[in-house]
Write a protein that holds these residues in place. Structure first.
Motif, PDB file in Angstrom:
ATOM      1  N   LEU A   1      -6.012 103.389 -62.056  1.00 37.73           N
ATOM      2  CA  LEU A   1      -6.726 102.116 -62.142  1.00 37.73           C
ATOM      3  C   LEU A   1      -7.808 102.206 -63.208  1.00 37.73           C
ATOM      4  O   LEU A   1      -8.663 103.102 -63.173  1.00 37.73           O
ATOM      5  CB  LEU A   1      -7.376 101.764 -60.799  1.00 37.73           C
ATOM      6  CG  LEU A   1      -6.457 101.357 -59.646  1.00 37.73           C
ATOM      7  CD1 LEU A   1      -7.288 101.022 -58.419  1.00 37.73           C
ATOM      8  CD2 LEU A   1      -5.587 100.177 -60.037  1.00 37.73           C
ATOM      9  N   HIS A   2      -7.761 101.315 -64.152  1.00 34.75           N
ATOM     10  CA  HIS A   2      -8.847 101.140 -65.098  1.00 34.75           C
ATOM     11  C   HIS A   2      -8.771  99.730 -65.658  1.00 34.75           C
ATOM     12  O   HIS A   2      -7.739  99.069 -65.561  1.00 34.75           O
ATOM     13  CB  HIS A   2      -8.804 102.186 -66.216  1.00 34.75           C
ATOM     14  CG  HIS A   2      -7.603 102.094 -67.100  1.00 34.75           C
ATOM     15  ND1 HIS A   2      -6.382 102.667 -66.781  1.00 34.75           N
ATOM     16  CD2 HIS A   2      -7.410 101.489 -68.312  1.00 34.75           C
ATOM     17  CE1 HIS A   2      -5.505 102.435 -67.736  1.00 34.75           C
ATOM     18  NE2 HIS A   2      -6.103 101.720 -68.678  1.00 34.75           N
ATOM     19  N   VAL A   3      -9.865  99.286 -66.218  1.00 36.98           N
ATOM     20  CA  VAL A   3      -9.942  97.933 -66.767  1.00 36.98           C
ATOM     21  C   VAL A   3      -9.805  98.008 -68.276  1.00 36.98           C
ATOM     22  O   VAL A   3     -10.470  98.819 -68.933  1.00 36.98           O
ATOM     23  CB  VAL A   3     -11.279  97.264 -66.386  1.00 36.98           C
ATOM     24  CG1 VAL A   3     -11.380  95.873 -67.000  1.00 36.98           C
ATOM     25  CG2 VAL A   3     -11.397  97.171 -64.866  1.00 36.98           C
ATOM     26  N   ALA A   4      -8.932  97.183 -68.819  1.00 33.50           N
ATOM     27  CA  ALA A   4      -8.707  97.179 -70.262  1.00 33.50           C
ATOM     28  C   ALA A   4      -9.862  96.495 -70.983  1.00 33.50           C
ATOM     29  O   ALA A   4     -10.772  95.917 -70.363  1.00 33.50           O
ATOM     30  CB  ALA A   4      -7.391  96.469 -70.575  1.00 33.50           C
ATOM     31  N   ALA A   5      -9.804  96.543 -72.284  1.00 36.87           N
ATOM     32  CA  ALA A   5     -10.836  95.895 -73.099  1.00 36.87           C
ATOM     33  C   ALA A   5     -10.829  94.384 -72.881  1.00 36.87           C
ATOM     34  O   ALA A   5      -9.823  93.796 -72.475  1.00 36.87           O
ATOM     35  CB  ALA A   5     -10.599  96.210 -74.574  1.00 36.87           C
ATOM     36  N   LEU A   6     -11.968  93.782 -73.171  1.00 34.83           N
ATOM     37  CA  LEU A   6     -12.104  92.336 -72.998  1.00 34.83           C
ATOM     38  C   LEU A   6     -11.045  91.579 -73.788  1.00 34.83           C
ATOM     39  O   LEU A   6     -10.495  90.586 -73.318  1.00 34.83           O
ATOM     40  CB  LEU A   6     -13.509  91.906 -73.435  1.00 34.83           C
ATOM     41  CG  LEU A   6     -13.867  90.432 -73.259  1.00 34.83           C
ATOM     42  CD1 LEU A   6     -13.910  90.070 -71.780  1.00 34.83           C
ATOM     43  CD2 LEU A   6     -15.217  90.139 -73.913  1.00 34.83           C
ATOM     44  N   THR A   7     -10.717  92.075 -74.981  1.00 32.64           N
ATOM     45  CA  THR A   7      -9.710  91.390 -75.813  1.00 32.64           C
ATOM     46  C   THR A   7      -8.342  91.392 -75.138  1.00 32.64           C
ATOM     47  O   THR A   7      -7.597  90.424 -75.236  1.00 32.64           O
ATOM     48  CB  THR A   7      -9.617  92.065 -77.187  1.00 32.64           C
ATOM     49  OG1 THR A   7      -9.407  93.470 -77.000  1.00 32.64           O
ATOM     50  CG2 THR A   7     -10.899  91.844 -77.982  1.00 32.64           C
ATOM     51  N   ASP A   8      -7.995  92.499 -74.450  1.00 24.87           N
ATOM     52  CA  ASP A   8      -6.713  92.549 -73.742  1.00 24.87           C
ATOM     53  C   ASP A   8      -6.689  91.558 -72.584  1.00 24.87           C
ATOM     54  O   ASP A   8      -5.668  90.919 -72.319  1.00 24.87           O
ATOM     55  CB  ASP A   8      -6.449  93.969 -73.218  1.00 24.87           C
ATOM     56  CG  ASP A   8      -6.211  94.962 -74.333  1.00 24.87           C
ATOM     57  OD1 ASP A   8      -5.760  94.532 -75.411  1.00 24.87           O
ATOM     58  OD2 ASP A   8      -6.486  96.160 -74.130  1.00 24.87           O
ATOM     59  N   GLY A   9      -7.812  91.456 -71.881  1.00 25.16           N
ATOM     60  CA  GLY A   9      -7.888  90.483 -70.795  1.00 25.16           C
ATOM     61  C   GLY A   9      -7.747  89.057 -71.297  1.00 25.16           C
ATOM     62  O   GLY A   9      -7.039  88.235 -70.710  1.00 25.16           O
TER      63      GLY A   9
ATOM     64  N   ALA B   1      -1.038 100.365 -68.321  1.00 26.96           N
ATOM     65  CA  ALA B   1      -1.665  99.509 -69.332  1.00 26.96           C
ATOM     66  C   ALA B   1      -1.514  98.037 -68.969  1.00 26.96           C
ATOM     67  O   ALA B   1      -2.450  97.243 -69.155  1.00 26.96           O
ATOM     68  CB  ALA B   1      -1.042  99.789 -70.700  1.00 26.96           C
ATOM     69  N   ALA B   2      -0.334  97.656 -68.443  1.00 27.71           N
ATOM     70  CA  ALA B   2      -0.134  96.262 -68.039  1.00 27.71           C
ATOM     71  C   ALA B   2      -1.077  95.888 -66.911  1.00 27.71           C
ATOM     72  O   ALA B   2      -1.664  94.794 -66.904  1.00 27.71           O
ATOM     73  CB  ALA B   2       1.322  96.051 -67.607  1.00 27.71           C
ATOM     74  N   LEU B   3      -1.259  96.796 -65.937  1.00 27.91           N
ATOM     75  CA  LEU B   3      -2.168  96.510 -64.836  1.00 27.91           C
ATOM     76  C   LEU B   3      -3.615  96.458 -65.310  1.00 27.91           C
ATOM     77  O   LEU B   3      -4.402  95.618 -64.858  1.00 27.91           O
ATOM     78  CB  LEU B   3      -2.012  97.570 -63.743  1.00 27.91           C
ATOM     79  CG  LEU B   3      -2.920  97.389 -62.518  1.00 27.91           C
ATOM     80  CD1 LEU B   3      -2.653  96.048 -61.835  1.00 27.91           C
ATOM     81  CD2 LEU B   3      -2.728  98.526 -61.524  1.00 27.91           C
ATOM     82  N   ALA B   4      -3.986  97.333 -66.241  1.00 29.17           N
ATOM     83  CA  ALA B   4      -5.357  97.327 -66.759  1.00 29.17           C
ATOM     84  C   ALA B   4      -5.683  96.005 -67.438  1.00 29.17           C
ATOM     85  O   ALA B   4      -6.767  95.434 -67.242  1.00 29.17           O
ATOM     86  CB  ALA B   4      -5.543  98.485 -67.737  1.00 29.17           C
ATOM     87  N   ALA B   5      -4.733  95.492 -68.228  1.00 25.60           N
ATOM     88  CA  ALA B   5      -4.957  94.188 -68.868  1.00 25.60           C
ATOM     89  C   ALA B   5      -5.063  93.083 -67.835  1.00 25.60           C
ATOM     90  O   ALA B   5      -5.871  92.158 -67.972  1.00 25.60           O
ATOM     91  CB  ALA B   5      -3.821  93.902 -69.852  1.00 25.60           C
ATOM     92  N   MET B   6      -4.264  93.189 -66.782  1.00 22.34           N
ATOM     93  CA  MET B   6      -4.313  92.191 -65.716  1.00 22.34           C
ATOM     94  C   MET B   6      -5.655  92.231 -64.987  1.00 22.34           C
ATOM     95  O   MET B   6      -6.250  91.186 -64.691  1.00 22.34           O
ATOM     96  CB  MET B   6      -3.166  92.460 -64.743  1.00 22.34           C
ATOM     97  CG  MET B   6      -3.067  91.470 -63.605  1.00 22.34           C
ATOM     98  SD  MET B   6      -2.635  89.836 -64.214  1.00 22.34           S
ATOM     99  CE  MET B   6      -2.491  88.963 -62.659  1.00 22.34           C
TER     100      MET B   6
END
Length: 470
Positions: free
Chosen positions: A192-200, A76-81
Motif C-alpha cells: 500500500l502506498h499513495v501515488a503522486a498527485l499527478t497520477d491521482g 501501481a494501479a492501486l496507488a494511483a487509485m
C-alpha cells in the motif's frame, strides 16, 4: 479469472451488506414510524450522493484497468487509485460540510462524520482487487464488520430511545468500519502506498465521464424524495422510501452482477470476444429478471405488511413499480459495464442526464397528484429513458445487444411464471409461486445454448503468460 467464482465472493459481501442495511431500515420503520424514517431516508440519500461524488466513476474504471494489467502492475494501479480517492474524498467532504445548514438537523452529526471519514466510507473499489488477486471471498469480511456495527448499533439506539440523530450516525460509523477493514485486507495482497498527485488526477480525468454520469444517476434516484419532501411532507417520504427500498435492492443486485464482469469484460475487450460475453450476460440476467418481477408483483402486499406493518399500505404500488425499475436497471448496468470496458464512455453523461430530465419533469406533474406512487412512476420512466440511451450507444459501438435467437431464452421463463402465477386464484399463491419458479427454471434450462459457439462461458480469455493465467 472466472466470473462465477468472483460473483460468489461479490454476492457474499454485497448480500451481507444489503441484509444489514435492510434490517436496520426495517427496525427504524417499525419502531420509529414514517416521519423518523423519512428523516433517516434523507440522511442516507445525502450520504449516497456524497459517496458517488467521492467515487466519481473511479471504481468502474479501476476494475477494468486492474483486470487487464499484469500482476506486477497491480500495486501501481492501486496507488494511483488511492491518490485519486484521497483527492476526491477531501473535496467531497468539504462540500458536504458546506451543505449541512441546508439539511434537517437530525442528519447533521452523521453527515459531519461522513465528511471527515469520506475516503474510508467510499471504499468498495477494493472488491476488484480481491477478485483479480484470487481472494474474492475477502469481500465478505468488511461487510461483516459493517453489519455488526450497523445492526447492533441501530438496535441499541432504538432500545435506549436515543435521539433521532444517532440512527444515521450509526450508519456512517458502520460504513467507516467497512472501509478501514477493506484497506487492511488490501495491504496483505499488494504493498500500500499513495501515488503522486499527478497520477491521482490522471485517474480522475480518465473516469470523468463515468463520474459525472454516476453523480447524475444518484441525483436521479433522489429526485422523487426531494419532490415528496417539497410537496407532500416527511410522512409521504417515509412511505415512498419503504417501497423504493426494494428498487435499491435491485440496484445492489445489478452492481453485484456487474462488478465481477468488469475485470472479465476488460480482458474480453482486448481479446475481441466482448460482444458474445455481453450477450450471454444480458440473456442470463433478463431471463431471471422477468420471473422476479412477477413474483414481486404478487408478493408486494403481504411483504410490505409483514416487514413494515399496516401503516405502510401506500408503499405497495411503489414496490411493484420498483420491481420493473430494477429489471431495467440491471439490463442497463450490463451494457454500461461493457462500454466502460471498451473505453467508450462518451454516452455516460447523456445516459444519466436523460434520466434526471425525465424524472424531474414527471415528478413536478405526478407528485402533487399521486404522492409516493407518482414519484415511483416518474422514476420508472427515467429508468427506461436511460436504458434506451445505453442500448443506442451499444448498438453504435458494438452492435445489437441481443440477437433474435436470444429472445426465446429470455421470454419463455417469464411467460411460464406469468401463466402459472397470474392464472391461479389468489388463495393458491403459496403453491403457484414456487411452481412458477420451477417452470421458469425448467424453461430457461431447456433453452440454454447447447452449441458452445452459441454461448461462450463468462470466463476471461486466458493470456499466454503463466502469470496472467494464474
Amino acid at each position: 479469472m472466472r466470473y462465477g467464482i468472483n460473483l460468489v465472493g461479490q454476492a457474499a459481501g454485497r448480500g451481507i451488506y444489503l441484509l444489514a442495511g435492510f434490517a436496520a431500515f426495517v427496525m427504524v420503520a417499525k419502531v420509529a414510524g414514517p416521519v423518523v424514517l423519512g428523516h433517516y431516508g434523507l440522511a442516507l440519500a445525502a450520504l449516497a450522493i456524497a459517496l458517488i461524488a467521492a467515487d466519481f466513476g473511479t471504481t468502474l474504471t479501476f476494475a477494468a484497468r486492474i483486470g487487464a494489467c499484469e500482476p506486477e502492475a497491480r500495486a501501481a494501479a492501486l496507488a494511483a487509485m488511492l491518490s485519486a480517492r484521497l483527492i476526491l474524498g477531501a473535496g467531497t467532504g468539504l462540500a458536504l460540510l458546506c451543505a449541512l445548514p441546508l439539511l434537517p438537523a437530525p442528519t447533521r452529526p452523521a453527515l459531519t462524520l461522513a465528511a471527515l471519514a469520506m475516503p474510508l466510507v467510499a471504499a468498495r473499489f477494493l472488491d476488484a482487487l480481491f477478485q483479480v488477486c484470487g481472494r474474492p471471498g475477502w469481500s465478505a469480511y468488511p461487510s461483516l464488520a459493517n453489519a455488526a456495527v450497523l445492526v447492533v448499533g441501530t438496535a441499541l439506539a432504538l432500545a435506549l430511545d436515543a435521539p433521532e440523530a444517532v440512527l444515521p450516525l450509526v450508519a456512517v460509523a458502520a460504513g467507516t468500519a467497512y472501509g478501514a477493514l477493506a484497506l487492511v485486507l488490501a495491504g496483505r495482497l499488494v504493498p500500500l502506498h499513495v501515488a503522486a498527485l499527478t497520477d491521482g488526477l490522471a485517474t480522475i480525468r480518465g473516469a470523468a465521464g463515468v463520474g459525472v454520469s454516476n453523480a447524475l444517476g444518484t441525483l436521479n434516484a433522489r429526485i422523487g424524495l426531494l419532490a415528496l419532501a417539497a410537496f407532500a411532507g416527511a410522512a409521504e417520504v417515509g412511505l415512498f422510501t419503504a417501497g423504493y427500498r426494494f428498487f435499491e435492492l435491485g440496484v445492489a443486485v445489478a452492481i453485484t452482477l456487474a462488478a465481477p464482469l468488469l475485470p472479465v469484460f476488460g480482458r474480453a475487450a482486448a481479446a475481441g470476444t466482448l460482444p458474445a460475453q455481453t450477450r450471454l450476460a444480458l440473456r442470463l440476467v433478463l431471463a431471471a429478471a422477468g420471473p422476479g418481477v412477477i413474483a414481486a408483483w404478487v408478493l408486494a402486499d403481504p411483504l410490505v405488511r409483514l416487514l413494515f406493518g399496516p401503516d405502510y399500505a401506500a408503499s405497495v404500488p411503489v414496490l411493484r413499480i420498483a420491481a420493473l425499475m430494477a429489471a431495467a436497471m440491471i439490463a442497463a448496468t450490463i451494457l454500461f459495464s461493457a462500454l466502460v470496458a471498451l473505453g467508450r464512455t462518451g454516452f455516460a453523461v447523456p445516459f444519466s442526464a436523460a434520466g434526471c430530465a425525465v424524472n424531474a419533469v414527471l415528478c413536478l406533474v405526478l407528485v402533487p397528484r399521486a404522492g409516493a406512487t407518482g414519484a415511483a412512476l416518474a422514476a420508472l420512466a427515467a429508468e427506461f429513458a436511460m436504458l434506451a440511451v445505453v442500448v443506442f450507444a451499444f448498438r453504435r459501438s458494438v452492435g445489437a445487444p441481443l440477437l433474435p435467437r436470444d429472445w426465446p431464452a429470455i421470454l419463455v421463463p417469464t411467460l411460464a411464471m406469468a401463466t402459472c402465477v397470474l392464472a391461479s386464484p389468489a388463495a393458491l399463491a403459496p403453491v403457484a409461486l414456487p411452481a412458477g419458479a420451477l417452470l421458469a427454471l425448467a424453461g430457461g434450462l431447456w433453452l440454454r445454448p447447447r452449441d458452445p459457439l452459441a454461448g461462450p462461458s463468462l470466463t476471461s480469455p486466458q493470456l499466454s503468460s503463466p502469470e496472467a493465467s494464474s
